[in-house]
Motif scaffolding. Structure first.
Motif, PDB file in Angstrom:
ATOM      1  N   ASP A 140       0.442  -1.306   0.334  1.00  8.97           N
ATOM      2  CA  ASP A 140       0.385   0.354   0.032  1.00  8.97           C
ATOM      3  C   ASP A 140       0.686   1.243  -0.169  1.00  8.97           C
ATOM      4  N   PRO A 141       1.162   1.507  -1.325  1.00  3.63           N
ATOM      5  CA  PRO A 141       2.193   2.494  -1.387  1.00  3.63           C
ATOM      6  C   PRO A 141       1.569   3.913  -0.418  1.00  3.63           C
ATOM      7  N   GLY A 142       0.381   4.241  -0.356  1.00  7.46           N
ATOM      8  CA  GLY A 142       0.029   5.622   0.543  1.00  7.46           C
ATOM      9  C   GLY A 142       0.388   6.524  -0.324  1.00  7.46           C
ATOM     10  N   GLY A 143      -0.529   6.756  -1.398  1.00  3.83           N
ATOM     11  CA  GLY A 143      -0.020   8.067  -1.720  1.00  3.83           C
ATOM     12  C   GLY A 143       0.927   8.479  -2.527  1.00  3.83           C
ATOM     13  N   SER A 167      14.320  -7.581  -8.524  1.00  2.00           N
ATOM     14  CA  SER A 167      15.432  -7.603  -8.652  1.00  2.00           C
ATOM     15  C   SER A 167      15.816  -8.582  -9.649  1.00  2.00           C
ATOM     16  N   GLY A 168      15.363 -10.302  -9.601  1.00  3.82           N
ATOM     17  CA  GLY A 168      15.294 -11.425 -10.476  1.00  3.82           C
ATOM     18  C   GLY A 168      14.369 -11.482 -11.818  1.00  3.82           C
ATOM     19  N   GLU A 169      14.123 -12.503 -12.026  1.00  8.36           N
ATOM     20  CA  GLU A 169      14.205 -13.187 -13.614  1.00  8.36           C
ATOM     21  C   GLU A 169      12.322 -12.391 -13.234  1.00  8.36           C
ATOM     22  N   PRO A 170      11.829 -12.231 -14.086  1.00  6.01           N
ATOM     23  CA  PRO A 170       9.931 -11.534 -13.865  1.00  6.01           C
ATOM     24  C   PRO A 170       8.867 -12.316 -12.986  1.00  6.01           C
ATOM     25  N   ARG A 171       8.130 -12.173 -11.922  1.00  2.00           N
ATOM     26  CA  ARG A 171       7.442 -12.883 -11.713  1.00  2.00           C
ATOM     27  C   ARG A 171       8.166 -13.785 -10.079  1.00  2.00           C
ATOM     28  N   SER A 172       9.670 -13.948 -10.123  1.00  2.00           N
ATOM     29  CA  SER A 172      10.767 -14.843  -8.923  1.00  2.00           C
ATOM     30  C   SER A 172      10.057 -13.926  -7.729  1.00  2.00           C
ATOM     31  N   ALA A 173       9.576 -13.161  -7.309  1.00  2.00           N
ATOM     32  CA  ALA A 173       9.161 -12.469  -6.391  1.00  2.00           C
ATOM     33  C   ALA A 173       7.822 -11.881  -6.048  1.00  2.00           C
ATOM     34  N   VAL A 174       7.257 -12.904  -5.067  1.00  2.00           N
ATOM     35  CA  VAL A 174       5.832 -13.139  -5.326  1.00  2.00           C
ATOM     36  C   VAL A 174       5.551 -12.316  -3.994  1.00  2.00           C
ATOM     37  N   VAL A 175       3.937 -11.403  -4.087  1.00  2.00           N
ATOM     38  CA  VAL A 175       3.957 -10.846  -3.353  1.00  2.00           C
ATOM     39  C   VAL A 175       2.816 -11.995  -2.954  1.00  2.00           C
ATOM     40  N   ASP A 176       2.205 -12.541  -1.601  1.00  2.00           N
ATOM     41  CA  ASP A 176       0.856 -13.011  -1.059  1.00  2.00           C
ATOM     42  C   ASP A 176       0.929 -12.830  -0.669  1.00  2.00           C
ATOM     43  N   ALA A 177      -0.458 -12.207  -0.683  1.00  2.00           N
ATOM     44  CA  ALA A 177      -1.914 -11.368   0.710  1.00  2.00           C
ATOM     45  C   ALA A 177      -2.735 -11.928   1.219  1.00  2.00           C
ATOM     46  N   SER A 178      -2.433 -13.924   0.644  1.00  2.00           N
ATOM     47  CA  SER A 178      -4.300 -14.827   0.612  1.00  2.00           C
ATOM     48  C   SER A 178      -4.562 -14.329   2.331  1.00  2.00           C
ATOM     49  N   GLY A 179      -5.328 -14.131   3.305  1.00  2.00           N
ATOM     50  CA  GLY A 179      -5.971 -13.885   4.482  1.00  2.00           C
ATOM     51  C   GLY A 179      -5.495 -13.196   4.532  1.00  2.00           C
ATOM     52  N   LEU A 180      -4.572 -12.081   4.341  1.00  2.00           N
ATOM     53  CA  LEU A 180      -4.097 -10.136   5.456  1.00  2.00           C
ATOM     54  C   LEU A 180      -5.395  -9.508   5.766  1.00  2.00           C
ATOM     55  N   GLY A 181      -6.698  -9.677   4.581  1.00  2.00           N
ATOM     56  CA  GLY A 181      -7.787  -9.171   4.412  1.00  2.00           C
ATOM     57  C   GLY A 181      -7.538  -7.277   3.715  1.00  2.00           C
ATOM     58  N   GLY A 182      -6.878  -8.016   2.766  1.00  2.00           N
ATOM     59  CA  GLY A 182      -7.032  -6.880   1.694  1.00  2.00           C
ATOM     60  C   GLY A 182      -6.579  -7.749  -0.143  1.00  2.00           C
ATOM     61  N   PRO A 183      -6.322  -6.315  -0.943  1.00  2.00           N
ATOM     62  CA  PRO A 183      -5.729  -7.054  -1.617  1.00  2.00           C
ATOM     63  C   PRO A 183      -3.578  -7.194  -1.368  1.00  2.00           C
ATOM     64  N   ALA A 184      -3.360  -7.477  -2.540  1.00  2.00           N
ATOM     65  CA  ALA A 184      -2.001  -7.687  -2.633  1.00  2.00           C
ATOM     66  C   ALA A 184      -1.664  -6.269  -2.825  1.00  2.00           C
ATOM     67  N   LEU A 185      -2.040  -5.313  -3.899  1.00  2.00           N
ATOM     68  CA  LEU A 185      -1.328  -4.063  -4.290  1.00  2.00           C
ATOM     69  C   LEU A 185      -2.510  -3.567  -3.890  1.00  2.00           C
ATOM     70  N   SER A 186      -2.594  -2.505  -2.933  1.00  2.00           N
ATOM     71  CA  SER A 186      -3.883  -1.320  -3.608  1.00  2.00           C
ATOM     72  C   SER A 186      -3.514  -0.078  -3.453  1.00  2.00           C
ATOM     73  N   VAL A 187      -3.861   0.232  -4.539  1.00  2.00           N
ATOM     74  CA  VAL A 187      -3.375   1.779  -5.159  1.00  2.00           C
ATOM     75  C   VAL A 187      -5.194   2.775  -4.875  1.00  2.00           C
ATOM     76  N   THR A 188      -4.335   4.386  -3.747  1.00  2.00           N
ATOM     77  CA  THR A 188      -5.750   4.772  -4.005  1.00  2.00           C
ATOM     78  C   THR A 188      -5.700   6.468  -4.355  1.00  2.00           C
ATOM     79  N   SER A 189      -4.090   6.621  -4.237  1.00  2.00           N
ATOM     80  CA  SER A 189      -3.834   7.718  -4.971  1.00  2.00           C
ATOM     81  C   SER A 189      -2.692   7.364  -5.100  1.00  2.00           C
ATOM     82  N   GLY A 190      -1.396   8.064  -5.459  1.00  2.00           N
ATOM     83  CA  GLY A 190      -0.220   8.286  -6.428  1.00  2.00           C
ATOM     84  C   GLY A 190       0.146   8.095  -7.001  1.00  2.00           C
TER      85      GLY A 190
END
Length: 552
Positions: free
Chosen positions: A39-42, A50-73
């Motif tokens: 959540d970049p916070g505006g 930093s590695g191959e595409p899709r080698s870094a996984v941001v998994d928000a399952s069970g954390l109560g929201g989207p993996a990426l949330s953008v409301t401004s900025g």
């Protein structure tokens, strides 16, 4: 110089990096799985693998929201896999939110891969959605989907509602329902491949200026492409094969030009040359403006139904069929601050765009503009106001104040009502009269003349806004004035609006505006007491303390 924050490395977790990242920073993620949310916070931020595409996984399952949330900025994300469960993998919402996704994978088991809403701007390039409920959902948000792939989703591949979207060189396959669903939008679909679809390949409903160019549609459960009533579309150089129904089905009330290649033929019935007398682009803009208003779902449906009826009558008239007399006069009931004036303005402009009224001029009046001080003066004033509004909309606010109070003979409001009734009937094709006021009092107003109620086509009820809607309204007003909500303020506003008594004096959106004015004054006092020059963020941010002061 751009700040680069490495995770892990400079910072042990993504949350640590997000907390410390300045505006314009770049956060790099090493290969691995991160059980966190972004959540970049505006701020303006870039987050990349930093590695191959899709080698870094941001998994928000069970954390109560989207993996990426953008409301401004302005946010850029490159090379990440973003995963959620019941929430979208990515949600971007708000007219100050911009997101650029490149070389990413989005996964949400029970929701959309990407959901863009409420004025957001999104650019998705080489993004994969390999399953989930749906692929890309754009709802009153604009952007570009290019060289992307949606496959094996349970419902629709791409949903476009009230949006200006370009979809290029994108593959949509294995959808349980529709490949692309377009509603009240005018997207460009170019160079795409849509295959293995359970329902219609591309379905267009209540939309205008839709263009489908050089696109292949095959293996569909129903029609390859379907254009619904009240739509205009151009289908050029497309290949449509192996469909469960006609390759292209066009409603007789639609306008479409169709050019297919190697499709086995197209249906001729209902395919017509595009070209209408109405200002279609203006209608699209106005309907989008109406739909962008917070709440008012029932009112929006009623307005769209009226527009559908008007359009069908125009088609019947063009076809030489009989058309009954239609009134454009409306009754708006409800408390103040519920959007009645705004909807009335949009309605008048829509009637102009449809070619029903010569102009969309809006004249707002009240009792004092119509009622005179002596016998005969009221009829003269009312007629003058009415004639000045001809060709557009005459909006009479608090119209119930015209009704004779207790049968008082000296009250000339009744004369204004009687004059209006005759003028509305004589000039019903030249003006739209909208009367507005509290629900109960408007019922009494209609009883003031036996012919008054029959002059109006419909009554629309504007309900009070709920606490959640008032928070959204406050947020929109703040953004338009270049303010931001500080931490905890949306939740505090929700609590505040939830405790307000909704009596006759409740002002709805006016309550939100009045509260924000008080918060800005409170902020001014707080900043003056700081003892230093406030930063740009200080000047833009409203806090919970500002709310407490304003609420007192």
């Amino acid at each position: 110089m751009v700040s680069t924050l490495a995770v892990p490395g400079t910072y042990p977790t993504l949350a640590d990096a997000l907390e410390q990242a300045p505006d314009g920073a770049v956060i790099t993620l090493a290969p691995g799985t991160y059980r966190e949310r972004i959540d970049p916070g505006g701020r303006a931020l870039t987050v990349r693998a930093s590695g191959e595409p899709r080698s870094a996984v941001v998994d928000a399952s069970g954390l109560g929201g989207p993996a990426l949330s953008v409301t401004s900025g302005r946010v850029e994300v490159e090379g990440l896999a973003l995963v959620s469960d019941v929430h979208p993998a990515v949600r971007v919402a708000g007219d100050r939110a911009e997101l650029r996704l490149r070389d990413c994978e989005l996964g949400a088991e029970q929701n959309a891969g990407l959901k863009a809403e409420n004025g957001a701007l999104v650019e998705a390039i080489r993004v994969l959605v390999p399953g989930g409920e749906s692929g890309f959902e754009f709802s009153y948000a604009d952007g570009t989907v290019e060289e992307c792939e949606v496959r094996d989703v349970k419902a629709d591949g791409v949903i476009v509602v009230g949006s200006k979207l370009t979809v290029r060189r994108t593959t949509v396959s294995g959808c349980g329902k529709r490949g692309v669903y377009v509603y009240q939008s005018g997207p460009l679909i170019e160079g795409c491949e849509i295959t293995g679809i359970g329902d219609v390949g591309i379905m267009v409903v209540h939309s205008r200026s839709v263009r489908v160019m050089a696109t292949t549609v095959r293996q569909t459960g129903r029609a390859g492409i379907e254009i619904g009533a009240d739509c205009t579309a151009e289908i050029e150089r497309c290949v449509v094969t192996d469909t469960g129904d006609l390759p292209v089905r066009v409603d007789p009330r639609a306008r479409a030009t169709v050019s297919l290649t190697d499709s086995g033929g197209i249906p001729q019935a209902g395919v017509a040359t595009a070209g209408m007398t109405q200002d279609l682009a203006e209608m699209d803009r106005l309907i989008t403006e109406l739909n962008s208003m917070i709440g008012l779902a029932g009112v929006k449906d009623e307005v769209r139904a009226l527009l559908d009826e008007i359009q069908v009558n125009e088609w019947r008239r063009s076809a030489g069929l009989s058309v009954g007399a239609v009134s454009h006069h409306l009754i708006f009931t409800g408390a103040p601050g519920t959007g009645k004036t705004t909807v009335a303005r949009i309605y008048g402009q829509l009637l102009k765009a449809l070619g029903v009224l010569p102009d969309g001029r809006f004249r707002e009046v009240s009792r004092r503009d119509l009622v005179g001080q002596y016998i005969g003066h009221t009829a003269e004033k009312t007629t003058s106001v009415f004639e000045d509004a001809m060709g557009g909309v005459l909006f009479i606010d608090e119209a119930y104040t015209l009704a004779r109070a207790g049968g008082a003979a000296a009250d000339f409001g009744q004369e204004a009502i009687d004059t209006l009734v005759k003028l509305m009937e004589d000039h019903r094709d030249q003006v739209a009269v909208i009367v507005a006021g509290y629900t109960r009092e408007m019922s009494d107003f209609l009883d003031a003349n036996s012919g008054l109620a029959s002059r109006f086509a419909k009554t629309m009820e504007f309900e009070n806004y709920g606490p959640e809607e008032l928070v959204m309204i406050a947020g929109r007003i703040a953004r338009n004035d270049d303010y931001l909500f500080g931490p905890g303020l949306p939740e505090a506003l929700l609590d505040h609006f939830g405790r307000l008594e909704r009596n006759r004096n409740f002002g709805n959106a006016r309550e939100a505006r009045k509260l924000l004015e008080g918060m800005r004054k409170a902020q001014s006092g707080r900043l003056r007491a700081m003892g230093r020059m406030p930063s740009r963020d200080d000047l833009r941010t409203l806090t919970v303390d500002d709310l407490r002061v304003a609420a007192r």
